[in-house]
Each structure stands twice: as C-alpha cells, then as structure tokens.
Scaffold this motif. Structure first.
Motif, PDB file in Angstrom:
ATOM      1  N   LEU A 156       0.833  -1.203   0.000  1.00 47.63           N
ATOM      2  CA  LEU A 156       0.000   0.000   0.000  1.00 47.63           C
ATOM      3  C   LEU A 156       0.870   1.257   0.000  1.00 47.63           C
ATOM      4  O   LEU A 156       0.575   2.240  -0.697  1.00 47.63           O
ATOM      5  CB  LEU A 156      -0.928   0.006   1.212  1.00 47.63           C
ATOM      6  N   SER A 157       1.960   1.223   0.770  1.00 47.47           N
ATOM      7  CA  SER A 157       2.882   2.361   0.792  1.00 47.47           C
ATOM      8  C   SER A 157       3.523   2.562  -0.579  1.00 47.47           C
ATOM      9  O   SER A 157       3.676   3.697  -1.044  1.00 47.47           O
ATOM     10  CB  SER A 157       3.967   2.125   1.854  1.00 47.47           C
ATOM     11  N   LEU A 158       3.894   1.449  -1.228  1.00 49.60           N
ATOM     12  CA  LEU A 158       4.472   1.534  -2.571  1.00 49.60           C
ATOM     13  C   LEU A 158       3.470   2.126  -3.562  1.00 49.60           C
ATOM     14  O   LEU A 158       3.835   2.947  -4.416  1.00 49.60           O
ATOM     15  CB  LEU A 158       4.905   0.147  -3.029  1.00 49.60           C
ATOM     16  N   ALA A 159       2.205   1.740  -3.442  1.00 50.62           N
ATOM     17  CA  ALA A 159       1.169   2.274  -4.326  1.00 50.62           C
ATOM     18  C   ALA A 159       1.037   3.784  -4.159  1.00 50.62           C
ATOM     19  O   ALA A 159       0.923   4.526  -5.146  1.00 50.62           O
ATOM     20  CB  ALA A 159      -0.165   1.584  -4.050  1.00 50.62           C
TER      21      ALA A 159
ATOM     22  N   ALA B 249       1.977   9.257  -6.271  1.00 51.33           N
ATOM     23  CA  ALA B 249       2.518  10.606  -6.072  1.00 51.33           C
ATOM     24  C   ALA B 249       3.629  10.913  -7.060  1.00 51.33           C
ATOM     25  O   ALA B 249       3.831  12.082  -7.430  1.00 51.33           O
ATOM     26  CB  ALA B 249       3.031  10.758  -4.642  1.00 51.33           C
ATOM     27  N   ALA B 250       4.343   9.886  -7.515  1.00 54.66           N
ATOM     28  CA  ALA B 250       5.437  10.086  -8.461  1.00 54.66           C
ATOM     29  C   ALA B 250       4.940  10.305  -9.887  1.00 54.66           C
ATOM     30  O   ALA B 250       5.744  10.596 -10.778  1.00 54.66           O
ATOM     31  CB  ALA B 250       6.390   8.900  -8.417  1.00 54.66           C
ATOM     32  N   GLY B 251       3.645  10.136 -10.104  1.00 58.13           N
ATOM     33  CA  GLY B 251       3.088  10.392 -11.430  1.00 58.13           C
ATOM     34  C   GLY B 251       2.782   9.158 -12.249  1.00 58.13           C
ATOM     35  O   GLY B 251       2.414   9.268 -13.421  1.00 58.13           O
ATOM     36  N   ALA B 252       2.914   7.971 -11.663  1.00 57.06           N
ATOM     37  CA  ALA B 252       2.586   6.740 -12.390  1.00 57.06           C
ATOM     38  C   ALA B 252       1.072   6.671 -12.626  1.00 57.06           C
ATOM     39  O   ALA B 252       0.294   7.245 -11.853  1.00 57.06           O
ATOM     40  CB  ALA B 252       3.056   5.523 -11.599  1.00 57.06           C
ATOM     41  N   PRO B 253       0.645   6.005 -13.693  1.00 60.69           N
ATOM     42  CA  PRO B 253      -0.802   5.874 -13.950  1.00 60.69           C
ATOM     43  C   PRO B 253      -1.520   5.251 -12.749  1.00 60.69           C
ATOM     44  O   PRO B 253      -1.203   4.122 -12.355  1.00 60.69           O
ATOM     45  CB  PRO B 253      -0.865   4.963 -15.177  1.00 60.69           C
ATOM     46  N   VAL B 254      -2.465   5.978 -12.183  1.00 61.13           N
ATOM     47  CA  VAL B 254      -3.097   5.570 -10.924  1.00 61.13           C
ATOM     48  C   VAL B 254      -3.831   4.248 -11.065  1.00 61.13           C
ATOM     49  O   VAL B 254      -3.676   3.350 -10.236  1.00 61.13           O
ATOM     50  CB  VAL B 254      -4.063   6.675 -10.436  1.00 61.13           C
ATOM     51  N   LEU B 255      -4.631   4.108 -12.105  1.00 64.42           N
ATOM     52  CA  LEU B 255      -5.427   2.893 -12.260  1.00 64.42           C
ATOM     53  C   LEU B 255      -4.551   1.679 -12.552  1.00 64.42           C
ATOM     54  O   LEU B 255      -4.827   0.570 -12.077  1.00 64.42           O
ATOM     55  CB  LEU B 255      -6.462   3.084 -13.370  1.00 64.42           C
ATOM     56  N   LEU B 256      -3.475   1.893 -13.319  1.00 62.78           N
ATOM     57  CA  LEU B 256      -2.552   0.794 -13.601  1.00 62.78           C
ATOM     58  C   LEU B 256      -1.848   0.345 -12.324  1.00 62.78           C
ATOM     59  O   LEU B 256      -1.687  -0.859 -12.079  1.00 62.78           O
ATOM     60  CB  LEU B 256      -1.533   1.230 -14.652  1.00 62.78           C
ATOM     61  N   VAL B 257      -1.442   1.309 -11.506  1.00 62.05           N
ATOM     62  CA  VAL B 257      -0.819   0.985 -10.213  1.00 62.05           C
ATOM     63  C   VAL B 257      -1.802   0.226  -9.334  1.00 62.05           C
ATOM     64  O   VAL B 257      -1.440  -0.755  -8.667  1.00 62.05           O
ATOM     65  CB  VAL B 257      -0.344   2.269  -9.509  1.00 62.05           C
TER      66      VAL B 257
ATOM     67  N   GLY C 178      -2.147  -3.394 -10.590  1.00 60.66           N
ATOM     68  CA  GLY C 178      -0.936  -4.161 -10.302  1.00 60.66           C
ATOM     69  C   GLY C 178      -0.767  -4.478  -8.835  1.00 60.66           C
ATOM     70  O   GLY C 178      -0.512  -5.634  -8.454  1.00 60.66           O
ATOM     71  N   VAL C 179      -0.937  -3.469  -7.986  1.00 59.16           N
ATOM     72  CA  VAL C 179      -0.793  -3.677  -6.538  1.00 59.16           C
ATOM     73  C   VAL C 179      -1.899  -4.594  -6.026  1.00 59.16           C
ATOM     74  O   VAL C 179      -1.653  -5.449  -5.159  1.00 59.16           O
ATOM     75  CB  VAL C 179      -0.804  -2.329  -5.802  1.00 59.16           C
ATOM     76  N   GLY C 180      -3.113  -4.442  -6.559  1.00 63.41           N
ATOM     77  CA  GLY C 180      -4.202  -5.311  -6.129  1.00 63.41           C
ATOM     78  C   GLY C 180      -3.936  -6.780  -6.426  1.00 63.41           C
ATOM     79  O   GLY C 180      -4.214  -7.652  -5.594  1.00 63.41           O
ATOM     80  N   ILE C 181      -3.379  -7.061  -7.601  1.00 63.78           N
ATOM     81  CA  ILE C 181      -3.059  -8.448  -7.953  1.00 63.78           C
ATOM     82  C   ILE C 181      -1.954  -8.999  -7.058  1.00 63.78           C
ATOM     83  O   ILE C 181      -2.032 -10.139  -6.574  1.00 63.78           O
ATOM     84  CB  ILE C 181      -2.639  -8.533  -9.439  1.00 63.78           C
ATOM     85  N   ILE C 182      -0.931  -8.179  -6.802  1.00 57.95           N
ATOM     86  CA  ILE C 182       0.168  -8.638  -5.941  1.00 57.95           C
ATOM     87  C   ILE C 182      -0.331  -8.883  -4.519  1.00 57.95           C
ATOM     88  O   ILE C 182       0.040  -9.868  -3.876  1.00 57.95           O
ATOM     89  CB  ILE C 182       1.320  -7.613  -5.947  1.00 57.95           C
TER      90      ILE C 182
ATOM     91  N   ILE D  80     -11.558   0.617  -4.842  1.00 60.39           N
ATOM     92  CA  ILE D  80     -11.183  -0.720  -5.314  1.00 60.39           C
ATOM     93  C   ILE D  80     -10.346  -1.451  -4.269  1.00 60.39           C
ATOM     94  O   ILE D  80     -10.606  -2.617  -3.942  1.00 60.39           O
ATOM     95  CB  ILE D  80     -10.409  -0.611  -6.644  1.00 60.39           C
ATOM     96  N   LEU D  81      -9.337  -0.786  -3.735  1.00 64.51           N
ATOM     97  CA  LEU D  81      -8.469  -1.429  -2.749  1.00 64.51           C
ATOM     98  C   LEU D  81      -9.201  -1.685  -1.441  1.00 64.51           C
ATOM     99  O   LEU D  81      -8.934  -2.677  -0.758  1.00 64.51           O
ATOM    100  CB  LEU D  81      -7.222  -0.571  -2.517  1.00 64.51           C
ATOM    101  N   SER D  82     -10.117  -0.782  -1.060  1.00 64.18           N
ATOM    102  CA  SER D  82     -10.907  -1.007   0.147  1.00 64.18           C
ATOM    103  C   SER D  82     -11.805  -2.230  -0.012  1.00 64.18           C
ATOM    104  O   SER D  82     -11.976  -3.017   0.924  1.00 64.18           O
ATOM    105  CB  SER D  82     -11.757   0.229   0.457  1.00 64.18           C
ATOM    106  N   THR D  83     -12.380  -2.372  -1.194  1.00 61.41           N
ATOM    107  CA  THR D  83     -13.261  -3.507  -1.464  1.00 61.41           C
ATOM    108  C   THR D  83     -12.486  -4.822  -1.528  1.00 61.41           C
ATOM    109  O   THR D  83     -13.008  -5.879  -1.159  1.00 61.41           O
ATOM    110  CB  THR D  83     -14.000  -3.279  -2.800  1.00 61.41           C
ATOM    111  N   LEU D  84     -11.247  -4.761  -1.965  1.00 62.44           N
ATOM    112  CA  LEU D  84     -10.439  -5.965  -2.187  1.00 62.44           C
ATOM    113  C   LEU D  84     -10.296  -6.794  -0.922  1.00 62.44           C
ATOM    114  O   LEU D  84     -10.350  -8.024  -0.973  1.00 62.44           O
ATOM    115  CB  LEU D  84      -9.064  -5.569  -2.721  1.00 62.44           C
TER     116      LEU D  84
END
Length: 327
Positions: A113-116, A121-129, A132-136, A212-216
């Motif tokens: 979650l911290s990595l996400a 904040a670094a500008g990575a695509p939010v939905l893609l992150v 990816g984090v949800g699957i991991i 999405i992450l809360s629901t996961l």
C-alpha cells in the motif's frame, strides 16, 4: 468457522468431534490473515488521497508516517483489538508457522500500500498501479499465506472475476458523482492551506483506487472463506456432486455475509462520526449532513464492498466445486 462446521454436520451427521476440530482448525488457519486485511484496507486506503497530495508537495514519506499515519493506525488497532490480542496466542499455541506467515503477509500488504501511494505521487498511472498492486496483494494474501492449492487458486480466480466486473461500475460512479478529491475533514486540516492543489494527478482516479483497494480486502476474505469451507466439506463427503458443493458454499456464504457487511458498515460509518459531531455543533442542517462528501465516499465504499462479497460468493463456490470434481 461455525457456519462451515454446521454444514459439515448437516452433510455427514456421523462426523466425530476430532474431525470437526481438525476442519475448524484448518479453516481458521486459512482465514487467519484475511479478516485483519479487511480492516487494514478499510483504514489504510482512506489515507491515500491525503498522502498523494502531501508527497506531491515534496513532503517526505517518512514525515507523513511520523505525523499523520499514527492516528489511523491507532484506529485500526482499536477496531481490531480482539484480533490483535488473539494473534500472539494463535502464534504461540495454535497458529505456529501459519500464524507467523499471516503476520508477514500483513506487513507485506502494508508495504505494498505504501508503494502504491509513492508510485501515484510520483506520477505513475493511478489505475494501472491500482490493478498491479491489487493483484500482488491478492497473491501475497492467498498464495504466500496459504500455499498454492485448489482453495487458493479458486479464490484468486473468483476475486479477479469479481473485481474486473465491479471495476467499471466503480469507475462510472466516481466519475458521474465527482467524488474525487478531499472530503470535509481532510480539507479542514491545517497544513492543507499551504499545499499546491494544482496537481498533475487525476484525483477521481485516486478515489476509484481507494474504493477498489478497500473492497479488495472484504472480497479476499469472503472468497477464501467459501472455498476453504467447501473444500473441507468435500473431504468429509467426497461423493458430493457439483450442485451439492455449490449449494453448501452458498449456504455458508449467506451465513457469513451478514457479519462481513456489518464489519464494513461500522468501520465506514464510524469514520463519519467526527464530521457529524462537527457539523451538528455548527448548526448545519440534516440535508448538509446527508450531502457531505465524506459520507458519500464511505457509503459508496461500503455498498461496493457488500456487493462484491455477494457477487464473489457463488463464483468462488462454483470454481472450487469444479476443481474438486476434476481432482
């Protein structure tokens, strides 16, 4: 656990106490960490929008942890105090290696979650992150904690199908309602006045990620509860057909769904109590309370969490039933 053991007794009345105890212990091992993850995602994901804004304004991540996160962590531990106190006992007396693995997976999910947050904040695509984090996180919670077997494979597939379907509905609701950005409590914090709000980050996507992450967490818990319960029932009565296995999984899911929804209800509505108290002291109307952004955000997360649990229940039952029959 009680629902699964009751279903085992229904399907095989001659089952012994020792066999029931073994099945209950195995189910408890499997779902040991998923219930804590429900609370972790509920409270931890609520930090994402504020953390993204602060980090985008050059506030160091360690500073955010030291100054802002302790309050949420205190709430998390207060809400889950019964589970937190039971963890050391489970590790020392019952849990053994599985208990230690559950704790490691919990810490791993916190780091993910911290990595996400850092990537957003670094500008990575939010939905893609988020995807990816949800699957991991799902892999860590299911496969690392409980191993690769028919139960975890079925639960993982059911979670993927459920979240893929709900993703579009969550995205549509957030965009149509304009639920992104800070809620009333977050916007009233002292340091917000000093931040630059002209970010290159779409806060509606961030709001979608939060839901999405809360629901996961709730979906993982429900999926694994159904699959591991059906698997234990099949051990006691191997001749059961697919329809009977699915029926047993649905029966267990119906008995568990109420407690899961209540967990989400009290967790999310409890977060709105501070706002209600503040607005009541300021003599705001009931209409203002009901139209507040924080109440809407919490209600949407709770509703989608409940819907996801209902949807994943038959999917998980069918998938694990098919895998058991194939084996």
């Amino acid at each position: 656990i009680a629902a699964a053991l009751s279903e085992i007794v229904t399907k095989r009345p001659e089952v012994t106490f020792r066999e029931l105890f073994r099945s209950g212990r195995e189910i408890g091992y499997d779902i040991m960490g998923t219930m804590i993850n429900v609370l972790l995602f509920v409270f931890g994901c609520g930090l994402i929008p504020m953390c993204v804004i602060r980090m985008n304004n050059s506030v160091r991540f360690m500073t955010i942890i030291k100054l802002h996160i302790p309050c949420e962590l205190c709430r998390f531990f207060i809400e889950s105090i019964g589970i937190v106190l039971a963890i050391p006992v489970s590790i020392m007396i019952i849990g053994g290696d599985r208990g230690v693995i559950s704790l490691i997976s919990l810490v791993g999910n916190m780091l993910l979650l911290s990595l996400a947050i850092w990537l957003m904040a670094a500008g990575a695509p939010v939905l893609l992150v988020t995807v990816g984090v949800g699957i991991i996180i799902s892999c860590v919670t299911l496969f690392y904690q409980n191993g690769t077997n028919e139960k975890t494979k079925s639960a993982f597939t059911a979670v993927l199908i459920t979240m893929a379907v709900l993703f579009f509905f969550i995205y549509m609701v957030v965009w149509r309602s304009e639920a992104g950005g800070l809620n009333e409590i977050q916007a009233a914090e002292d340091d917000v006045l000093y931040y630059n709000m002209n970010l290159d980050i779409n806060m509606r996507n961030v709001a979608t990620a939060v839901i999405i992450l809360s629901t996961l967490g709730a979906v993982l818990d429900m999926a694994l509860t159904v699959t591991t319960s059906v698997y234990e029932i099949s051990i006691h009565k191997p001749e059961m057909k697919l329809t009977e296995l699915v029926e047993s999984g649905m029966q267990i899911g119906r008995e568990v769904i109420g407690t899961t929804v209540n967990t989400l209800l009290f967790a999310y509505l409890g977060e709105s109590l501070l706002l209600f108290s503040y607005l009541k002291m300021q003599d705001y109307t009931l209409e203002t309370l009901l139209n507040s952004k924080i109440l809407f955000q919490n209600c949407v997360s709770m509703i989608f969490g409940a819907i996801a649990c209902v949807v994943v229940m038959p999917v998980a039952a069918v998938l694990v039933g098919k895998r058991i029959n194939i084996v």
